[in-house]
Design an enzyme around this catalytic site. Structure first.
Site, PDB file in Angstrom:
ATOM      1  N   HIS A   1      24.501  33.423  23.801  1.00 51.42           N
ATOM      2  CA  HIS A   1      25.341  33.945  22.735  1.00 51.42           C
ATOM      3  C   HIS A   1      25.834  32.833  21.842  1.00 51.42           C
ATOM      4  O   HIS A   1      26.297  31.806  22.328  1.00 51.42           O
ATOM      5  CB  HIS A   1      26.520  34.678  23.396  1.00 51.42           C
ATOM      6  CG  HIS A   1      27.408  35.402  22.442  1.00 51.42           C
ATOM      7  ND1 HIS A   1      26.985  36.491  21.718  1.00 51.42           N
ATOM      8  CD2 HIS A   1      28.674  35.187  22.073  1.00 51.42           C
ATOM      9  CE1 HIS A   1      27.977  36.897  20.955  1.00 51.42           C
ATOM     10  NE2 HIS A   1      29.019  36.135  21.153  1.00 51.42           N
TER      11      HIS A   1
ATOM     12  N   GLU B   1       1.354  38.070   4.527  1.00 49.71           N
ATOM     13  CA  GLU B   1       1.939  36.732   4.646  1.00 49.71           C
ATOM     14  C   GLU B   1       1.831  35.975   3.332  1.00 49.71           C
ATOM     15  O   GLU B   1       2.800  35.352   2.869  1.00 49.71           O
ATOM     16  CB  GLU B   1       1.282  35.940   5.779  1.00 49.71           C
ATOM     17  CG  GLU B   1       1.684  36.419   7.178  1.00 49.71           C
ATOM     18  CD  GLU B   1       0.939  35.695   8.298  1.00 49.71           C
ATOM     19  OE1 GLU B   1       1.405  35.796   9.446  1.00 49.71           O
ATOM     20  OE2 GLU B   1      -0.087  35.041   8.026  1.00 49.71           O
TER      21      GLU B   1
ATOM     22  N   LYS C   1      -0.361  28.093   5.950  1.00 52.59           N
ATOM     23  CA  LYS C   1       0.355  29.364   5.787  1.00 52.59           C
ATOM     24  C   LYS C   1       1.801  29.212   6.223  1.00 52.59           C
ATOM     25  O   LYS C   1       2.736  29.621   5.544  1.00 52.59           O
ATOM     26  CB  LYS C   1      -0.363  30.437   6.619  1.00 52.59           C
ATOM     27  CG  LYS C   1       0.307  31.774   6.748  1.00 52.59           C
ATOM     28  CD  LYS C   1       1.194  31.922   7.957  1.00 52.59           C
ATOM     29  CE  LYS C   1       0.529  31.835   9.291  1.00 52.59           C
ATOM     30  NZ  LYS C   1      -0.279  33.015   9.635  1.00 52.59           N
ATOM     31  N   LYS C   2       1.994  28.619   7.413  1.00 51.08           N
ATOM     32  CA  LYS C   2       3.341  28.490   7.943  1.00 51.08           C
ATOM     33  C   LYS C   2       4.179  27.545   7.098  1.00 51.08           C
ATOM     34  O   LYS C   2       5.371  27.756   6.901  1.00 51.08           O
ATOM     35  CB  LYS C   2       3.292  28.009   9.391  1.00 51.08           C
ATOM     36  CG  LYS C   2       4.647  28.031  10.106  1.00 51.08           C
ATOM     37  CD  LYS C   2       4.842  29.276  10.944  1.00 51.08           C
ATOM     38  CE  LYS C   2       6.275  29.508  11.434  1.00 51.08           C
ATOM     39  NZ  LYS C   2       6.791  28.516  12.379  1.00 51.08           N
TER      40      LYS C   2
ATOM     41  N   GLU D   1      19.130  37.394  22.166  1.00 55.52           N
ATOM     42  CA  GLU D   1      19.931  38.025  23.225  1.00 55.52           C
ATOM     43  C   GLU D   1      19.967  39.528  23.047  1.00 55.52           C
ATOM     44  O   GLU D   1      20.217  40.265  24.008  1.00 55.52           O
ATOM     45  CB  GLU D   1      21.355  37.474  23.273  1.00 55.52           C
ATOM     46  CG  GLU D   1      22.244  37.923  22.124  1.00 55.52           C
ATOM     47  CD  GLU D   1      23.701  37.478  22.276  1.00 55.52           C
ATOM     48  OE1 GLU D   1      24.232  36.912  21.310  1.00 55.52           O
ATOM     49  OE2 GLU D   1      24.295  37.713  23.338  1.00 55.52           O
TER      50      GLU D   1
ATOM     51  N   TYR E   1      -2.473  41.056   7.873  1.00 58.84           N
ATOM     52  CA  TYR E   1      -1.353  40.118   7.946  1.00 58.84           C
ATOM     53  C   TYR E   1      -1.595  38.970   6.974  1.00 58.84           C
ATOM     54  O   TYR E   1      -0.649  38.402   6.430  1.00 58.84           O
ATOM     55  CB  TYR E   1      -1.136  39.612   9.379  1.00 58.84           C
ATOM     56  CG  TYR E   1      -2.182  38.662   9.900  1.00 58.84           C
ATOM     57  CD1 TYR E   1      -3.218  39.112  10.711  1.00 58.84           C
ATOM     58  CD2 TYR E   1      -2.133  37.306   9.584  1.00 58.84           C
ATOM     59  CE1 TYR E   1      -4.176  38.248  11.188  1.00 58.84           C
ATOM     60  CE2 TYR E   1      -3.089  36.432  10.050  1.00 58.84           C
ATOM     61  CZ  TYR E   1      -4.116  36.904  10.848  1.00 58.84           C
ATOM     62  OH  TYR E   1      -5.070  36.053  11.313  1.00 58.84           O
TER      63      TYR E   1
ATOM     64  N   CYS F   1      -3.319  29.178   9.784  1.00 61.00           N
ATOM     65  CA  CYS F   1      -1.988  29.022  10.386  1.00 61.00           C
ATOM     66  C   CYS F   1      -1.127  27.912   9.789  1.00 61.00           C
ATOM     67  O   CYS F   1       0.051  28.127   9.468  1.00 61.00           O
ATOM     68  CB  CYS F   1      -2.098  28.712  11.881  1.00 61.00           C
ATOM     69  SG  CYS F   1      -3.481  29.445  12.738  1.00 61.00           S
TER      70      CYS F   1
ATOM     71  N   CYS G   1      -7.763  27.410  11.072  1.00 60.54           N
ATOM     72  CA  CYS G   1      -6.342  27.266  11.414  1.00 60.54           C
ATOM     73  C   CYS G   1      -5.703  26.088  10.696  1.00 60.54           C
ATOM     74  O   CYS G   1      -4.696  26.224  10.016  1.00 60.54           O
ATOM     75  CB  CYS G   1      -6.189  27.086  12.925  1.00 60.54           C
ATOM     76  SG  CYS G   1      -4.532  26.588  13.429  1.00 60.54           S
TER      77      CYS G   1
ATOM     78  N   GLY H   1     -10.243  41.396   4.771  1.00 61.16           N
ATOM     79  CA  GLY H   1     -10.976  41.246   6.018  1.00 61.16           C
ATOM     80  C   GLY H   1     -11.805  39.976   6.037  1.00 61.16           C
ATOM     81  O   GLY H   1     -11.899  39.254   5.035  1.00 61.16           O
TER      82      GLY H   1
END
Lengths: 502, 498
Positions: B472, B207, B69-70, B477, B203, B66, B61, B292
């Site tokens: 809003h 990604e 990557k993010k 929403e 993913y 994560c 991670c 994989g």
């Protein structure tokens, strides 16, 4: 109260009795009116004696904003003959706008777009840390932004007109005024008058910003009604007020590079959680917004300024003072209604910002309008019920702080690490009712995309979310919202909530 | 991946109450055990990738998952925001160039700060950390080898295996191992990967392809059959549709057969189109395998401990208390069979395990309704059942799907295409219409989904969600405004404010 009274009548003595907006006078005058039979006649107005034979419309809606349009579209579904009267009285500056009400024209929509413009300014700065070769200083063009925003608003105005037409709702750009039982007079901007009758009426006229009533306010100041279509950049701006309108405007004006000062009479965001309100103020101050606290403006005047340099003369640069609506009192003419939005007159209803003691939000007005139409024409019995997802201080919710566990934490959005900004500024807090299984009764988040984060939690609160369920839910990683699934420090414990990384 | 300790004397053995092998994120939670007064050791070791990439404490991670990557996803998103800014009045000269080197350095620096943070945290909680490669000697003892080959022994009452997994190389493809890289390498490249072929439909593949496209690189994704297997397929199609209309090239129904290095250094890839049977070829600077992951169990000498693995997946078999076939040996995270391969589930599993072992808790993990988000250019957040899963479980007649195409307000002025911004809520048809799953495709999907995941955990019904007043103007929403059902056949496009 005296000030409000003086606006209505030259009489200074109290009591002054008004019947159906007509001033009768003090004790003596009332007695005289009663003896002469005038009082009874006045009270009888709107009785069956004066009714039209048949009605032009099933429903006339005064106000084509969020609430009015939602009600119109819903009522039309049940084959009712509906008319919407929408009219915008120009601001002192002369600003006007089209169909759609405050939200679309001078509220939520342009506000969020200009907020986005400000956020993009920050994004441009961040992007350099992420490897994008953007110039260090990028200028902002106010006219370009306003034009783009107004174009979008125009498309919405148009969209609403088309939608009403498709649903066979009659729309008139005219100012509606009651003239008798079941009768209304519509005056367009050329002065032409038409009279209509309807079985029922819905008042959804909303509100306008309040001016402070000091010398120079109407001549030299603008409000949120003017800001979003201002044809020139507001420049160095003073925002007077401490409402969310004031802070949001000040926020995006600063974000696009303007010199902004906020003048606050007492506290920020009255009615909101003060812990959060103060954090917001702090953040804004750290990011360049100046605050003048515990001051009120008493006079505004024009200072003739000519900035001359060797090449061009800049004319007419005035200091723009922005005034925004502060709080309002019951003397502003708000309408009290039952929980079915009915006024004291059985066939007249009211929804939206014009109501007394109701949350002034577009989605509330929309829901109220839709539900009202369903109750009137589709046999529904459903009433508006609200989730108080908007921060309410625990005090207002009736919990003393002893009965509530407040869990909180700072958090650092991952995206802010690379540009190294604002560590331990974003803040999350939940208020839990100890006496009810630690049910979550309050949710507060200060950080990016707060609206996106909060919405789902609002739904969860409605389902009776408890702290335990919060703790047992897996977080989505890495996003800001996941912080709520790992809150462990209570305010009471005094434990550190500073974040040190992953 | 090992546990070992430098010992006081030859042949002497430390006795540890608990030794954990693997990603320290997980172990740090297990290290909560140390806070309960136990002696804990964490052993972490990174076998270099075939390319030679290695990293510090923290696991996948933090180092190659994560987090980087993010951040790279954010870099790509910022590229889009720079373009948007023009529409909002910012006078930024376009087009803007992107420097991989600058981005990679910033990302790698942040990761390193996290490595450091983890070491400090372990220290603060008095957890011993060893950077050694471990394997079992017997069920209570582990042998560890340092980088330099020094061997030590470590014994413990309880052992937690949290070794995770590594990317799989398709070694049956000629040149795959020699010339290709994986997600283990991409975040640590010092130079831009250039024109890239991403092979895979996970993913991870999407990604990576997404952010590479976003920072301006020529990117192709080669998919054998369907994208995002296991995810709702309608949503998966919308994800790839968006990518395809925003610059990523897709080669669908293709499998690579060979990777060759050309004299100039570029890579020539040959593949077969499975429908036509035809062969094709192209040249790339980088080939990224995202086909994989395999569990890190091969070098643990598990047979010495008696811990059993699944014959299919090679993952470690565990029960609901995370115990393996050997009572005092546990396995959590990606290495355990039947667990979602997600950081937050691993973290929680670790924490709960420590509480069960040393606290007075009996709480088990609940793996139902775990929310996730795929951070493709248009993000996909989901929780609960996919539409096909719901239909399989309850039957078409008992499922009601509410959906909407919406347009984020910010897209309007920016003149962005919102064709794939879509939400669907899968519910039971019978009142009160329990929500079985929520799927959101749009900006900030993770932020939107998290709160609703809580609602679903509380047994939210469609009616309850609809009674929630919207905030809003936001994208989220739109979830509480879902009115059109698929069954009605009506146009689900949202127009206007209400």
């Amino acid at each position: 109260m005296e000030a409000a009274l003086s606006e209505l009548t030259p009489e200074a003595d109290v009591p002054v009795v008004f019947v159906k907006q007509r001033k009768i006078g003090g004790h003596g005058s009332i007695l005289k009116a009663y003896q002469e039979g005038r009082l009874q006649k006045l009270l009888k107005m709107n009785d069956s004696e004066d009714l039209p034979e048949s009605y032009d419309y099933d429903l006339v809606i005064i106000g084509g904003g969020s609430g009015g349009l939602a009600a119109a579209k819903e009522a039309a579904k049940y084959d009712k003959k509906v008319m919407v009267l929408d009219f915008v009285t120009p601001t002192p500056l002369g600003t006007r706008w089209g169909l759609g009400g405050t939200c679309v024209n001078v509220g939520c929509i342009p506000k969020k777009l200009m907020h986005q413009a400000a956020l993009l300014g920050q994004a441009l700065r961040d992007s350099r840390n992420y490897g994008w070769e953007v110039e260090e200083t990028v200028k902002h063009d106010w006219e370009k932004m306003t034009e783009a925003v107004q174009n979008h608003i125009g498309s919405l105005n148009w969209g609403y007109r088309v939608a009403l037409r498709e649903k066979k709702v009659v729309y008139e750009n005219a100012y509606g005024q009651f003239i008798g039982p079941h009768r209304i007079k519509a005056t367009n901007n050329k002065g032409k008058e038409k009279i209509y009758s309807a079985e029922r009426f819905l008042i959804a006229t909303g509100e306008r910003p309040r001016y402070l009533g000091i010398p120079g306010d109407k001549e030299y100041c603008i409000s949120s009604d003017d800001l979003f279509s201002l044809p020139y950049c507001p420049g160095k701006t003073l925002v007077v007020g401490a409402s969310y309108v004031a802070l949001e405007c000040a926020g995006f004006l600063a974000g696009i590079g303007l010199d902004v000062t906020v003048m606050v009479r007492s506290i920020l965001l009255r009615g909101f959680d003060q812990d959060m309100a103060n954090k917001i103020g702090e953040h804004m101050e750290e990011h360049g917004v100046k605050f003048i606290r515990q001051f009120v403006p008493i006079k505004v005047s024009r200072v003739a300024c000519r900035f001359v340099d060797s090449i061009l003369m800049l004319k007419g640069k005035k200091r723009v003072v922005l005034m925004v609506a502060a709080s309002f009192s019951a003397l502003t003419g708000k309408i009290p209604v039952t929980d079915e939005e009915q006024t004291n007159v059985p066939y007249i209803y009211a929804i939206g910002d014009v109501l007394e003691d109701k949350l002034e939000l577009t989605p509330v007005a929309i829901q109220a309008g839709r539900l009202l139409a369903q109750r009137l024409y589709a046999g529904s019995t459903v009433k508006v019920r609200l989730t108080s997802f908007v921060s309410l201080p625990s005090g207002i919710m009736g919990l003393s702080c002893l009965l509530a566990n407040v869990y909180h934490s700072y958090f650092w959005p991952l995206e802010w690490t690379v540009p190294s900004r604002d560590n331990n500024k974003c803040y999350a807090k939940v208020v839990c009712n100890i006496k009810d299984n630690e049910r979550v009764v309050g949710f507060h988040v200060l950080g990016p995309n707060a609206g996106e984060v909060t919405q789902g939690f609002a739904a969860a609160l409605k389902c009776g979310l408890t702290k335990k369920q919060l703790d047992n839910t897996i977080g989505i990683h890495p996003v800001c919202a996941e912080v709520f699934t790992t809150l462990s420090v209570t305010k009471r414990s005094g434990g550190s909530i500073l974040q040190t990384g992953c | 991946v090992a546990m070992a300790a430098a010992l006081r004397g030859p042949g002497a053995r430390f006795r540890w109450r608990l030794a954990a092998a693997g990603g320290a994120r997980v172990a740090a939670r297990v290290a909560a055990a140390a806070q309960l007064g136990r002696r804990v050791a964490v052993v972490d070791y990174v076998e270099p990738s075939p390319r030679g990439t290695r990293w510090g404490l923290g696991g996948t991670c933090v180092n190659v998952g994560c987090i980087p990557k993010k951040l790279m996803h954010q870099a790509a998103l910022l590229g889009g925001m720079i373009r948007d800014a023009r529409h909002y009045g910012w006078e930024v000269a376009q087009p803007v160039q992107h420097s991989w080197r600058k981005m990679a350095e910033a990302v790698q620096n942040h990761v390193k700060s996290l490595n450091w943070g983890h070491r400090v945290q372990l220290q603060d909680r008095k957890v011993k950390y060893f950077n050694v490669k471990a394997s079992f000697v017997n069920e209570h003892t582990v042998c560890g080898v340092t980088k330099d080959g020094k061997e030590t022994l470590l014994s413990a009452d309880n052992i937690v295996i949290a070794t995770g997994g590594r990317p799989r190389y398709p070694t049956h493809i000629e040149g795959a191992l020699e010339y290709g890289i994986t997600s283990d390498d991409i975040f640590w490249l010092k130079e831009s990967p250039g024109k890239t072929l991403v092979v895979g439909a996970s993913y991870v593949a999407l990604e990576c392809a997404g952010f590479l496209t976003g920072i301006g690189l020529d990117t192709t994704v080669m998919i054998r059959s369907i994208p995002l297997r296991g995810f709702d397929q309608q949503m998966s199609s919308l994800v790839t549709e968006h990518m395809a209309s925003h610059g990523t090239r897709f080669l669908r129904g293709c499998t690579p057969s060979q990777v060759r290095r050309l004299p100039a250094g570029r890579l020539q890839v040959t593949w077969e189109d499975r429908t036509s049977g035809k062969e094709d070829t192209d040249t790339f600077d980088t080939v990224l395998w995202a086909v994989g992951r395999v569990p890190e169990t091969r070098s643990l000498n598990l047979e010495k401990s008696g811990v059993k693995t699944s014959p299919d997946s090679q993952k470690i078999l565990v029960d609901s208390r995370d115990a393996t076939s050997v009572p005092h040996i546990y396995a959590i995270g990606d290495v355990a069979e039947g667990r979602p391969e997600l950081t937050p589930t691993a973290i929680m599993a670790g924490r709960l395990l420590a509480q069960r072992l040393f606290g007075q808790s009996a709480a088990l993990m609940d793996y139902d309704n775990v929310p996730t988000t795929v951070f493709t250019p248009l993000e996909y957040g989901c929780v609960g059942l996919s539409e096909e899963e719901a239909v399989a479980r309850h039957g078409q007649e008992h499922v009601e799907v509410y959906h909407a195409y919406y347009k984020p307000l910010e897209f309007t002025v920016a003149e962005r295409d919102a064709s794939q911004c879509y939400i669907k809520m899968v519910c039971l048809r019978e009142p009160p219409q329990l929500v079985l799953g929520l799927h959101f495709l749009g900006p900030n999907a993770g932020e939107v989904t998290q709160g609703f995941a809580l609602g679903i955990r509380c047994g939210a019904s469609y009616a309850q969600v609809m009674r929630t007043v919207g905030i809003h103007p936001t994208c989220s929403e739109e979830v509480v405004r879902l009115r059109i059902s698929k069954r009605s056949g009506l146009d689900p496009t949202v127009t206007g404010c209400g």
